[in-house]
Design a protein around this motif. Structure first.
Motif, PDB file in Angstrom:
ATOM      1  N   CYS A 415      32.720  41.748  26.978  1.00 14.98           N
ATOM      2  CA  CYS A 415      33.568  41.293  28.074  1.00 14.98           C
ATOM      3  C   CYS A 415      35.026  41.551  27.730  1.00 14.98           C
ATOM      4  O   CYS A 415      35.362  41.896  26.599  1.00 14.98           O
ATOM      5  N   LEU A 418      38.918  36.485  29.745  1.00 10.84           N
ATOM      6  CA  LEU A 418      39.753  36.108  30.889  1.00 10.84           C
ATOM      7  C   LEU A 418      40.016  34.603  30.877  1.00 10.84           C
ATOM      8  O   LEU A 418      39.242  33.820  30.330  1.00 10.84           O
ATOM      9  N   GLU A 420      40.574  31.113  33.351  1.00  8.01           N
ATOM     10  CA  GLU A 420      39.815  30.638  34.519  1.00  8.01           C
ATOM     11  C   GLU A 420      40.300  31.246  35.828  1.00  8.01           C
ATOM     12  O   GLU A 420      39.529  31.428  36.757  1.00  8.01           O
ATOM     13  N   ASP A 421      41.600  31.571  35.897  1.00  8.74           N
ATOM     14  CA  ASP A 421      42.134  32.129  37.144  1.00  8.74           C
ATOM     15  C   ASP A 421      41.913  33.643  37.254  1.00  8.74           C
ATOM     16  O   ASP A 421      42.376  34.266  38.214  1.00  8.74           O
ATOM     17  N   GLY A 422      41.220  34.228  36.293  1.00  7.91           N
ATOM     18  CA  GLY A 422      40.930  35.657  36.342  1.00  7.91           C
ATOM     19  C   GLY A 422      41.972  36.524  35.662  1.00  7.91           C
ATOM     20  O   GLY A 422      41.805  37.741  35.574  1.00  7.91           O
ATOM     21  N   SER A 423      43.034  35.931  35.175  1.00 10.98           N
ATOM     22  CA  SER A 423      44.046  36.714  34.450  1.00 10.98           C
ATOM     23  C   SER A 423      43.563  36.978  33.022  1.00 10.98           C
ATOM     24  O   SER A 423      42.657  36.312  32.524  1.00 10.98           O
ATOM     25  N   TYR A 504      34.968  35.333  32.244  1.00 11.59           N
ATOM     26  CA  TYR A 504      34.639  36.715  32.657  1.00 11.59           C
ATOM     27  C   TYR A 504      33.274  36.772  33.336  1.00 11.59           C
ATOM     28  O   TYR A 504      33.105  37.451  34.356  1.00 11.59           O
ATOM     29  N   LEU A 507      33.135  35.520  36.778  1.00 10.17           N
ATOM     30  CA  LEU A 507      34.096  36.219  37.645  1.00 10.17           C
ATOM     31  C   LEU A 507      33.688  37.680  37.901  1.00 10.17           C
ATOM     32  O   LEU A 507      34.470  38.461  38.432  1.00 10.17           O
ATOM     33  N   ASN A 510      34.243  38.762  41.277  1.00  9.90           N
ATOM     34  CA  ASN A 510      35.615  38.575  41.759  1.00  9.90           C
ATOM     35  C   ASN A 510      36.360  39.910  41.678  1.00  9.90           C
ATOM     36  O   ASN A 510      36.743  40.367  40.597  1.00  9.90           O
ATOM     37  N   GLN A 512      39.317  40.862  42.539  1.00 11.61           N
ATOM     38  CA  GLN A 512      40.686  40.813  42.027  1.00 11.61           C
ATOM     39  C   GLN A 512      40.693  40.829  40.489  1.00 11.61           C
ATOM     40  O   GLN A 512      41.477  41.548  39.862  1.00 11.61           O
ATOM     41  N   ALA A 513      39.806  40.031  39.894  1.00 15.40           N
ATOM     42  CA  ALA A 513      39.733  39.972  38.427  1.00 15.40           C
ATOM     43  C   ALA A 513      39.270  41.309  37.850  1.00 15.40           C
ATOM     44  O   ALA A 513      39.810  41.795  36.853  1.00 15.40           O
ATOM     45  N   CYS A 548      30.018  42.979  42.029  1.00 19.76           N
ATOM     46  CA  CYS A 548      31.312  43.270  42.650  1.00 19.76           C
ATOM     47  C   CYS A 548      31.244  44.517  43.544  1.00 19.76           C
ATOM     48  O   CYS A 548      32.094  45.396  43.476  1.00 19.76           O
TER      49      CYS A 548
END
Length: 650
Positions: A415, A418, A420-423, A504, A507, A510, A512-513, A548
């Protein structure tokens, strides 16, 4: 800059000393750009399952069968096509069975040779004649080239080709010729192989797989956590050595070490029998079938416990030495109370399933006894001095890395850590912060330093980071909050066994991530893919490997039999040919014998993940871009020749 360019052109003129030679190479490279893109084959999480791996390699995840379908269509029955495919996978073994049943072998040879030649022609059609020639088996190169370039030009030429086939049969070379053609088809079907991690552990034959990969014509390897563990062991890192031996013992695979790599485990066996003679070692039953008798199995169980205890001690020492790894919570030996049979972890008291620890000193639980220290010294020397193991590790270093970007695909095993907010998660190691690509590159560099750094301090730092990569929370190859080895052995409460995954993994859908990861590694958001393994896809629960919207492909190969009850199938592999991306699902592999006798195949289903509008050519690939740069350089050399700036070397 101009001086450097002039010097470069002078060097280039040594390779192409005349206008004619430079022009010929330009023509050749330009032609290659217009050939169909070669087939890439992606495998991951092989885990020592040599037979299943070898079969998938032979069938190209269904590519051989697709090629047979392209060539013969409805002119052959499904049974005939499957027989031909099995012959290509296992030519010698299949012919042995055919000879026992076939009444007219001469006619069978004739038909089979013509069929194999047609498949060869089709498989070779996307390559230059020069590349095909290099792939030809030396003993039959001329004859195969003649037969593959056959054209219907008249009766005389047809007689010529028929005479070649008849002579091959008459002089008793048909068997060897069929083997040569079958191996050539396997070689041509797949242009390049990507191994996306975890060759080692669980299965019985990682050393055989490594030998096979070293002989393969074109391969790259993205290291998995289990591979890095073995690399650390080969470099002499004690935590890695202890884990390698414990895992081999747990799955009944100590033969890998003793027979595969010639590592002497007798001192460990003697110590285990003496120390745990009266101990049933109930917590250390084997997960795999060792195939050994009752007494040998009992010995393996005792060795399993002995090495597990040594591992917890060695890791405890490493954790204390490296506070920057943030692994203090994983030191648990000192929390045990063997008198009450309990352990207190984070304010909770749990009963221990095992309280017999004769080598653990309550005053200093992480200290090795004299016998344990001697065992570790011997094992460290054995791993570092094993020529075969070192050769395999050098191959991983030369052909591998922690990630690879190829044809707009980002390959890595585990992985990208990441938040939690995907950053991208910031990871602190040795006083510096890393994230995303910089974390991968720092860790890969450290692995290489663990083998090659001149200074002992740098080498040790690299070796210890290999152990961190194996079980560190922020390691991209582990990606969990803890490795609950101790809890799984000694605590009945399943809640303590849980290992929380990095964000990760939840997400993956996700966009965006995932786009953020692609951008981090310099890839465009559109048309790019992330391809990784590490986590088995639970197909029987309805989970899909396509995440995704097709941007992420999780292709855990599922070769490990230990996971197949959990997943419901034997995992996935991926094919990327000139028409697009094809995901192949696999049934569990019964055996090589069954594959030959029953003509069974583990390739069960294919899903087209992405179909291109126009067939991809070499010019559309990374290799194509390199060739275009070479063409530009050669054109500059031509201009230099014609302007008189550089003289031809007549």
């Amino acid at each position: 800059m101009k001086e450097l360019e002039d010097r470069y052109l002078e060097r280039l003129s040594e390779l192409y000393p005349t206008i004619a030679k430079a022009s010929t190479e330009i023509i050749n490279l330009q032609a290659i750009l217009n050939l169909p893109k070669g087939t890439e084959h992606f495998l991951t999480d092989i885990h020592g399952e040599y037979e299943a791996f070898s079969h998938v390699l032979k069938n190209g995840s269904g590519s051989v069968r697709r090629k047979i379908e392209d060539v013969f269509g409805n002119t052959m029955s499904s049974r005939e096509k499957q027989t031909l495919a099995t012959l290509i996978y296992y030519p010698e073994e299949k012919m042995e069975r055919i000879r026992q049943k076939e009444e007219n072998m001469e006619e069978w040879y004739r038909i089979t040779l013509y069929r194999l030649i047609e498949v060869c022609k089709c498989a070779a059609s996307k390559y230059t004649r020069s590349k095909v020639r290099k792939a030809l088996p030396p003993d039959f190169a001329y004859v195969i080239e003649e037969l593959m370039t056959e054209k219907a030009e008249g009766i005389d030429k047809e007689s010529y080709y028929n005479a070649i086939v008849s002579t091959i049969i008459r002089i008793g070379r048909a068997d060897r010729f069929i083997v040569a053609l079958s191996e050539l088809i396997q070689r041509l079907i797949v242009d390049h192989l990507h191994i996306v991690g975890d060759i080692y552990d669980r299965g019985p034959g990682p050393h055989i797989i490594m030998d096979k990969l070293m002989a393969y014509h074109s391969v790259d390897i993205q290291w998995g956590n289990h591979d890095v563990l073995w690399m650390g062991a080969a470099a002499g890192q004690r935590g890695c050595i202890a884990n390698v031996i414990r895992i081999c013992a747990r799955y009944g695979n100590l033969d890998i070490l003793e027979d595969g790599y010639g590592i002497n485990l007798l001192p460990l066996a003697t110590f285990a029998m003496n120390t745990y003679e009266q101990d049933s070692c109930a917590c250390f039953q084997l997960k795999g079938e060792s195939g050994h008798g009752k007494e040998e199995k009992l010995l393996e169980i005792k060795m399993h416990k002995a090495m597990s205890v040594i591992q917890f001690k060695v890791e405890g020492q490493l954790i204390r030495e490296h506070p920057e790894f943030h692994l203090d919570s994983r030191n648990l030996l000192h929390l045990m109370n063997c008198e009450t049979g309990t352990i207190e972890i984070q304010g909770h008291t749990y009963e221990l399933l095992d309280t017999n620890f004769p080598t653990v000193d309550r005053k200093d639980p992480y200290a090795l006894t004299k016998e344990e220290e001697e065992i570790m010294e011997r094992l460290t020397g054995a791993f570092q001095n094993c020529e075969k193991l070192q050769r395999h590790m050098r191959f991983l270093l030369s052909k591998g890395g922690l990630y690879k970007i190829c044809n707009q695909n980002l390959l890595y095993h585990g992985c990208v850590p990441l938040a939690e907010d995907g950053s991208l998660k910031k990871v602190s190691l040795y006083g510096k912060e890393y994230q995303g690509k910089s974390l991968y590159e720092m860790l890969e560099s450290s692995v290489r330093k663990g083998f090659y750094a001149m200074e002992e301090e740098e080498r040790k730092k690299g070796r210890d980071l290999m152990w961190y990569i194996w079980l560190g929370e922020d390691s991209p190859l582990f990606g969990k909050d803890k490795m609950a080895t101790f809890e799984r052995y000694f605590l009945a409460d399943k809640a303590t066994h849980k290992e929380e995954k990095n964000p990760y993994y939840h997400l993956l859908e996700n966009e965006q991530a995932m786009n953020g990861i692609l951008r981090e590694f310099g890839l465009p958001e559109e048309g790019s893919h992330i391809i990784n393994g590490h986590v088995p896809v639970k197909s029987k629960s309805g989970e899909s490997p396509v995440k995704c919207g097709g941007k992420v492909l999780v292709i855990d190969g599922g070769f490990s039999k230990a996971y197949q009850k959990e997943t419901g199938i034997a995992g996935y592999t991926l094919i990327y040919n000139s028409y697009g991306l094809i995901l192949a699902a696999h049934e569990p592999f019964e055996s090589t014998e069954a594959a030959i006798e029953k003509e069974s195949d583990i390739h069960s289903d294919s899903t087209i993940v992405k179909r291109v509008v126009e067939r991809k050519l070499v010019g559309d690939t990374d290799v194509g871009r390199e060739l275009q740069e070479q063409i530009l350089d050669l054109e500059r050399l031509l201009a230099a020749y014609r302007s008189g700036k550089i003289a031809e070397r007549m």
